[in-house]
Write an enzyme that holds these catalytic residues in place. Structure first.
Site, PDB file in Angstrom:
ATOM      1  N   GLU A 434      34.472  39.871  39.598  1.00 26.05           N
ATOM      2  CA  GLU A 434      34.998  39.331  40.849  1.00 26.05           C
ATOM      3  C   GLU A 434      34.735  40.314  41.989  1.00 26.05           C
ATOM      4  O   GLU A 434      35.159  41.459  41.947  1.00 26.05           O
ATOM      5  CB  GLU A 434      36.506  39.116  40.649  1.00 26.05           C
ATOM      6  CG  GLU A 434      37.309  38.943  41.891  1.00 26.05           C
ATOM      7  CD  GLU A 434      38.811  39.071  41.611  1.00 26.05           C
ATOM      8  OE1 GLU A 434      39.206  39.376  40.462  1.00 26.05           O
ATOM      9  OE2 GLU A 434      39.577  38.876  42.546  1.00 26.05           O
ATOM     10  N   ASP A 514      45.836  40.404  38.316  1.00 25.82           N
ATOM     11  CA  ASP A 514      46.942  39.822  39.083  1.00 25.82           C
ATOM     12  C   ASP A 514      46.769  38.302  39.140  1.00 25.82           C
ATOM     13  O   ASP A 514      45.853  37.747  38.523  1.00 25.82           O
ATOM     14  CB  ASP A 514      47.003  40.428  40.491  1.00 25.82           C
ATOM     15  CG  ASP A 514      45.724  40.170  41.272  1.00 25.82           C
ATOM     16  OD1 ASP A 514      44.845  39.440  40.759  1.00 25.82           O
ATOM     17  OD2 ASP A 514      45.590  40.692  42.394  1.00 25.82           O
TER      18      ASP A 514
END
Ligand code: 0RA
Length: 650
Positions: A434, A514
């Site tokens: 990411e 997260d």
């Protein structure tokens, strides 16, 4: 096993055979139950439940209960006739003992009955017995209660009478042998999902699960009841509960064709995905087979004929393909076959030729009736099919563009890919990372010999909501296809995969630990599930697990992955002294330097990769459509509660 036999016991030839049989199960457990991991562990439960389901299908049992006991053993009870306890002529011992200790003995006493269950591996309860350190069976029958206990399949005493009873039924409690299984903890969700599925597939039966390890807020043990009076009709509604139906009722058939019991239910929704699940004798046939072929054949033929006759196709200039009839379709097909032939890589493809015609007849009849009786709905379906065909045309053009570009750009690899030097896919890994910054760190930290890095920009397309041509036009997705080396499919089957060309056998999704990170991971998994499913089925998809904390005390640096581990480590590092341990919480991959990322998350010697598997395709399908659908609150709640993506059990 033979060392468990007491001296002086008279063990005849049949006993020795029994021991050899059970020994074979313990030597090669995977041959009998698939594997010795989480799947195999849960398979033991299904194997026992299947016997009770058979008793229910024979018309003698209405309630089946599963308990996950406090010590992680399992109890299965039913209110059937009870396993016979009289002396078995041939074997010269209780029939109950024979059922519990002889491989494949389960069905032998009830020849006339219609045995359709018996599990994918069909090995019976004796197999569960062989793989359990302790097993106890209790039978209520003929006014009496009987019991027998076993250790790794060996009876500890003859079947004995222990009381009287005015009920009938069977109760089996077993403790899986943790010297055989590498996983030992039962997952409530996995067992519950299977029982729910069984309740839909076998209407009328009451199934209940109780987790005696956990209590809810009111102090009751966690439990659920599953029961469906209308079967597959409710199953498709359940599967489609997070999508918008375009019909106002479920199209349904339940009956027998060519002596094959067939049950089919289908609905159309406004999505672009096809969700057809097929079952044979309660087993999910992932690879399809003759029953699915019959379904598709009848669906295409019947709808095409109706569309032609209705005149709605006059303006359509291009061919309508089979896929067009299945876009936005959610369906479940369940057949019962006496002697099923299972083929294919995972033995989940039905081979029996006679079933095609049976399902074809059933579906043809069902659809003809429906279309005739519901002209408005029929028109809705045909319009949907035309829309799908139009979009498919656009998708083909987009796809051809991708393919052409692949050829033009030399190696065909995306510019953003930092490839590895290894050329053997079995030894190569690709990290899908990411963000460009974390991608940069991963690139520095990796072992370039066998690890490739492909950074992805934050926002990944939600393929659940996008039409196919949008998917194939998406930059990040095109890059993934190119990097992986798999083609984007053909005219006949645009999601078919050329998996032999796959360039890496480990595809690792690496995102922040997260909520945003897990959302991105879920988007990626959805893409893999919908467009590259064979990669999941082959066990090639993994999730990286970056640490949550770094603890420091002087030169003593330690990483930890959850709060419990952190608290334990702090105590350990303090070693009883009054010293300070600094806690650094990693909010994202970007906070780690290259060396830290390598040490904790990428180095094969220390990292933990979670392999993504699919326990139940139907449940996975439902979960993905829920996660990626319009309804944000259930999605958020689910992601927050499940680091594990529920049945997509990472
Ligand atoms: C064969 C014959 C009969 C019952 C069963 C099998 C039976 C097996 C299992 C396994 C779990 N629960 C079960 N319940 C019943 C009975 C035949 C008769 O009573 O005539």
């Amino acid at each position: 096993m033979s060392d468990k036999l007491e001296e002086g016991q008279d063990y005849g030839a049949s006993n020795i055979q029994v021991l050899e049989g059970l020994e074979a199960v313990r030597k090669r457990p995977a041959m009998y139950i698939g594997d010795v991991g989480q799947k195999g562990l849960h398979h033991l439960v299904y194997e026992v439940v299947d016997n009770s389901i058979d008793e229910a299908l024979a018309g003698h049992c209405s309630h089946i209960e599963v308990f996950i006991n406090e010590n992680n053993s399992i109890t299965v009870t039913d209110n059937g006739r009870g396993i016979p306890t009289d002396i078995h002529e041939q074997e010269q011992r209780s029939a109950l003992e024979v059922v519990m200790t002889v491989l494949h003995a389960g069905g032998k006493f009830d020849k006339g009955s219609y045995k359709v269950s018996g599990g994918l591996h069909g090995v019976g309860v004796s197999c569960v017995n062989a793989l359990s350190t302790d097993l106890r069976v209790e039978v209520h029958r003929g006014g009496k209660v009987f019991e027998q206990e076993y250790k790794i399949g060996v009876p500890q005493y003859d079947v004995r009478e222990i009381g009287t009873s005015d009920k009938t039924g069977t109760e089996v409690t077993f403790m899986p042998d943790n010297t055989i299984f590498v996983e030992s903890v039962y997952h409530y969700d996995i067992v519950a999902a299977r029982l729910r599925e069984l309740s839909f597939l076998n209407k009328g039966i009451h199934l209940k699960i109780t987790d005696l390890r956990r209590k809810d807020d009111e102090g009751n043990h966690v439990c659920e009841d599953f029961h469906s009076e209308v079967g597959l009709k409710e199953f498709v509604q359940f599967l489609d509960s997070t999508r918008d139906s375009i019909l106002d009722s479920v199209i349904y058939f339940d009956g027998e064709k060519n002596e094959v019991p067939v049950e089919v239910a289908m609905v159309y929704n406004n999505s672009y995905t096809e969700n057809v699940h097929s079952y044979v004798n309660n087993i999910n046939t992932h690879e399809g087979g003759t029953h699915l072929a019959g379904f598709r054949r009848a669906l295409t033929r019947t709808l095409k004929k109706y569309a032609d006759e209705s005149g709605l196709l006059k303006k359509v200039k291009f061919e309508i393909s089979g896929d067009d009839f299945r876009e936005g379709l959610t369906a479940v097909i369940s057949v019962k076959v006496m002697e099923p032939q299972f083929e294919g890589q995972t033995k989940t493809k039905l081979g029996n030729k006679e079933v095609t015609g049976a399902v074809d007849k059933a579906v043809g009849e069902m659809l003809n009736n429906y279309l005739e009786e519901n002209p408005k709905q029929a028109q809705t379906i045909v319009q949907k099919v035309i829309l799908a065909a139009t979009a498919r045309n656009a998708a083909r053009k987009a796809r051809e563009l991708v393919q052409r570009k692949n050829v033009l750009s030399g190696s065909g690899l995306p510019g953003k890919l930092s490839d590895c030097s290894e050329r053997d896919p079995a030894k190569s890994e690709i990290y899908l990372v990411e963000g460009d910054s974390a991608g940069g760190t991963a690139k520095q930290g990796r072992d370039r010999h066998f690890q490739a890095i492909l950074p992805l920009r934050g926002k990944i397309l939600n393929v659940e909501k996008a039409m196919q041509h949008k998917v194939f036009e998406n930059e990040e997705i095109k890059n993934m296809y190119k990097a992986l080396g798999v083609s984007v499919g053909t005219e006949e089957d645009e999601r078919a995969l050329n998996i032999e060309k796959l360039r890496y056998h480990k595809v690792v999704v690496m995102t922040d630990a997260d909520i945003d990170g897990s959302h991105i991971a879920t988007l990626l998994l959805t893409f893999f599930f919908r467009y590259l499913k064979p990669l999941i089925e082959n066990g090639y998809i993994y999730i990286a697990t970056p640490p949550l904390y770094l603890l420091k005390r002087g030169k003593d640096h330690r990483y930890c992955w959850d709060d419990k581990e952190r608290d334990e480590l702090i105590i350990d590092m303090k070693a009883g002294k009054d010293v300070n341990v600094a806690i650094q919480r990693y909010k994202g991959l970007g906070e780690m330097n290259a060396i830290q990322l390598w040490d904790t998350t990428m180095n094969p010697d220390f990292r933990t990769l979670k392999r993504v598997t699919i326990d139940s395709a139907a449940e996975a399908d439902r979960v993905f459509s829920m996660l990626m659908g319009d309804d944000v609150p259930p999605r958020r709640a689910f992601i927050e509660a499940n680091a594990k993506y529920a049945n997509i059990d990472a």
